[in-house]
Design a protein around this motif. Structure first.
Motif, PDB file in Angstrom:
ATOM      1  N   MET A   1      53.190  49.616  96.374  1.00 27.05           N
ATOM      2  CA  MET A   1      51.733  49.503  96.238  1.00 27.05           C
ATOM      3  C   MET A   1      51.415  51.090  95.705  1.00 27.05           C
ATOM      4  N   THR A   2      50.713  50.575  94.908  1.00 24.08           N
ATOM      5  CA  THR A   2      49.699  51.248  93.861  1.00 24.08           C
ATOM      6  C   THR A   2      48.184  51.252  93.586  1.00 24.08           C
ATOM      7  N   ARG A   3      47.842  52.210  94.200  1.00 25.71           N
ATOM      8  CA  ARG A   3      46.397  52.406  94.680  1.00 25.71           C
ATOM      9  C   ARG A   3      45.784  52.933  92.907  1.00 25.71           C
ATOM     10  N   HIS A   4      44.226  52.101  92.573  1.00 22.34           N
ATOM     11  CA  HIS A   4      43.922  52.812  91.390  1.00 22.34           C
ATOM     12  C   HIS A   4      42.563  53.189  92.365  1.00 22.34           C
ATOM     13  N   ILE A   5      42.414  54.150  91.793  1.00 25.20           N
ATOM     14  CA  ILE A   5      41.314  54.721  92.093  1.00 25.20           C
ATOM     15  C   ILE A   5      40.141  54.763  90.911  1.00 25.20           C
ATOM     16  N   VAL A   6      39.257  54.371  90.968  1.00 21.66           N
ATOM     17  CA  VAL A   6      38.088  54.372  89.928  1.00 21.66           C
ATOM     18  C   VAL A   6      36.879  55.796  90.162  1.00 21.66           C
ATOM     19  N   GLN A   7      36.549  56.792  89.118  1.00 19.65           N
ATOM     20  CA  GLN A   7      36.111  57.853  89.806  1.00 19.65           C
ATOM     21  C   GLN A   7      34.506  57.089  89.360  1.00 19.65           C
ATOM     22  N   ALA A  23      40.188  43.496  86.540  1.00 23.12           N
ATOM     23  CA  ALA A  23      41.057  42.032  85.771  1.00 23.12           C
ATOM     24  C   ALA A  23      42.884  42.160  85.843  1.00 23.12           C
ATOM     25  N   ARG A  24      42.737  43.610  85.761  1.00 21.06           N
ATOM     26  CA  ARG A  24      44.361  43.656  85.169  1.00 21.06           C
ATOM     27  C   ARG A  24      45.265  43.886  86.651  1.00 21.06           C
ATOM     28  N   TYR A  25      44.674  44.247  87.967  1.00 18.17           N
ATOM     29  CA  TYR A  25      45.206  45.042  88.903  1.00 18.17           C
ATOM     30  C   TYR A  25      44.500  44.104  90.342  1.00 18.17           C
ATOM     31  N   GLY A  26      43.768  43.157  90.110  1.00 21.42           N
ATOM     32  CA  GLY A  26      43.453  42.896  91.221  1.00 21.42           C
ATOM     33  C   GLY A  26      42.685  43.707  91.971  1.00 21.42           C
ATOM     34  N   THR A  27      41.396  43.148  93.572  1.00 23.60           N
ATOM     35  CA  THR A  27      40.613  44.297  94.241  1.00 23.60           C
ATOM     36  C   THR A  27      41.344  44.782  95.325  1.00 23.60           C
ATOM     37  N   GLN A  28      43.051  44.085  95.194  1.00 19.61           N
ATOM     38  CA  GLN A  28      43.126  44.437  96.830  1.00 19.61           C
ATOM     39  C   GLN A  28      43.691  45.830  96.891  1.00 19.61           C
ATOM     40  N   ASP A  29      43.824  47.028  96.287  1.00 17.63           N
ATOM     41  CA  ASP A  29      43.856  48.506  96.484  1.00 17.63           C
ATOM     42  C   ASP A  29      43.166  48.866  95.622  1.00 17.63           C
ATOM     43  N   LEU A  30      42.453  48.678  95.223  1.00 24.26           N
ATOM     44  CA  LEU A  30      40.963  48.829  94.781  1.00 24.26           C
ATOM     45  C   LEU A  30      40.029  49.942  95.139  1.00 24.26           C
ATOM     46  N   VAL A  31      39.691  51.093  94.594  1.00 19.54           N
ATOM     47  CA  VAL A  31      39.011  52.188  95.073  1.00 19.54           C
ATOM     48  C   VAL A  31      38.036  52.564  94.748  1.00 19.54           C
ATOM     49  N   VAL A 106      52.017  59.936  94.323  1.00 21.45           N
ATOM     50  CA  VAL A 106      52.902  59.588  94.117  1.00 21.45           C
ATOM     51  C   VAL A 106      52.773  57.646  93.448  1.00 21.45           C
ATOM     52  N   ASP A 107      51.777  57.080  95.053  1.00 20.17           N
ATOM     53  CA  ASP A 107      51.642  55.821  93.798  1.00 20.17           C
ATOM     54  C   ASP A 107      50.216  55.851  93.460  1.00 20.17           C
ATOM     55  N   THR A 108      49.404  56.993  93.072  1.00 22.58           N
ATOM     56  CA  THR A 108      48.061  56.593  93.058  1.00 22.58           C
ATOM     57  C   THR A 108      47.692  56.493  91.638  1.00 22.58           C
ATOM     58  N   VAL A 109      46.780  55.696  90.602  1.00 24.35           N
ATOM     59  CA  VAL A 109      46.121  56.116  89.819  1.00 24.35           C
ATOM     60  C   VAL A 109      44.794  56.762  89.719  1.00 24.35           C
ATOM     61  N   LEU A 110      44.228  57.497  89.215  1.00 24.28           N
ATOM     62  CA  LEU A 110      43.036  57.328  88.995  1.00 24.28           C
ATOM     63  C   LEU A 110      42.729  56.758  87.288  1.00 24.28           C
TER      64      LEU A 110
END
Length: 243
Positions: A1-7, A23-31, A106-110
């Motif tokens: 599972m990758t977390r997607h964190i938007v500044q 739109a690309r990854y959904g919102t379940q793991d969106l911060v 390891v499993d986070t993208v900013l």
């Protein structure tokens, strides 16, 4: 599972970034990670709340607790277009502290909301957020202008931040950003003189403490000199075309 964190700055670019990530990854793991500088337009936080509700994601808000002016006093340095310690202390450090505690590289993208017109900033931003991976969705096609992003938000039935409606290019620091140039400060003087005067008073306090320093610069005979906000205002009120 990758977390997607938007500044999530509250600017239209960070909103558009969040929309593309969702739109690309959904919102379940969106911060949506937002930093409170304690000087923002209250309408910025209205937009942050509205945008979060629209995505179904509650924004995470971090804060140092100081204002930019308090940072300048503590650092004994008045921020300007080249060096802005307020950004480091009030945005980058609180966000990094949250990331260190909550987001494994390891499993986070900013995601950062600069667009294609600012692509030159990408390498420095990537270095600054090491060891996290950073991506820039608005630097990718389809390329959108700021106006197109604002129009997009309206089609989503969102009320856009009022600073854009007032003619500001960015939705930060209530229009009184030390990174801005003379043109924006003169615009602030025109549309919100009380906010200009408040910034002028804070600058004067620091000038009494630090000496002949100023947010802005002027050049004469190829030499750069401080241009205090008070002097800029006096020139504008005199109709001085050099202001």
């Amino acid at each position: 599972m990758t977390r997607h964190i938007v500044q999530f700055s509250g600017g239209i670019g960070s909103w558009a970034t969040a929309m593309r990530v969702a739109a690309r990854y959904g919102t379940q793991d969106l911060v949506l990670l937002a930093a409170d500088t304690k000087t923002e337009d209250p309408d910025l936080w209205r937009f942050v709340d509205d945008a979060g509700a629209h995505l179904g994601v509650t924004p995470v808000i971090v804060a140092d607790g100081r204002t930019p002016w308090q940072v300048f006093a503590d650092q004994r340095f008045l921020g300007n277009a080249r060096i802005a310690p307020c950004s480091v202390h009030l945005k980058q450090r609180p966000c990094r502290a949250w990331l260190t505690q909550h987001a494994d590289p390891v499993d986070t993208v900013l995601y950062v909301g600069i667009d294609w017109s600012e692509h030159r900033r990408v390498p420095a931003i990537e270095r600054g957020w090491t060891p996290w991976t950073v991506k820039f969705p608005m630097c990718e096609p389809p390329y959108l202008s700021k106006q197109q992003m604002l129009d997009w938000a309206r089609t989503e039935r969102l009320r856009t931040p009022r600073l854009y409606e007032q003619g500001f290019q960015h939705n930060n620091c209530f229009g009184a950003c030390v990174r801005a140039g003379q043109r924006q400060w003169l615009h602030l003087l025109e549309v919100a003189p009380h906010r200009f005067l408040a910034a002028e008073a804070e600058e004067e306090k620091l000038r009494r403490r630090l000496g002949n320093v100023a947010i802005l610069k002027q050049r004469r005979a190829g030499v750069s000199y401080p241009l205090p906000l008070r002097e800029l205002r006096h020139r504008a009120q005199r109709g001085d075309q050099t202001a």
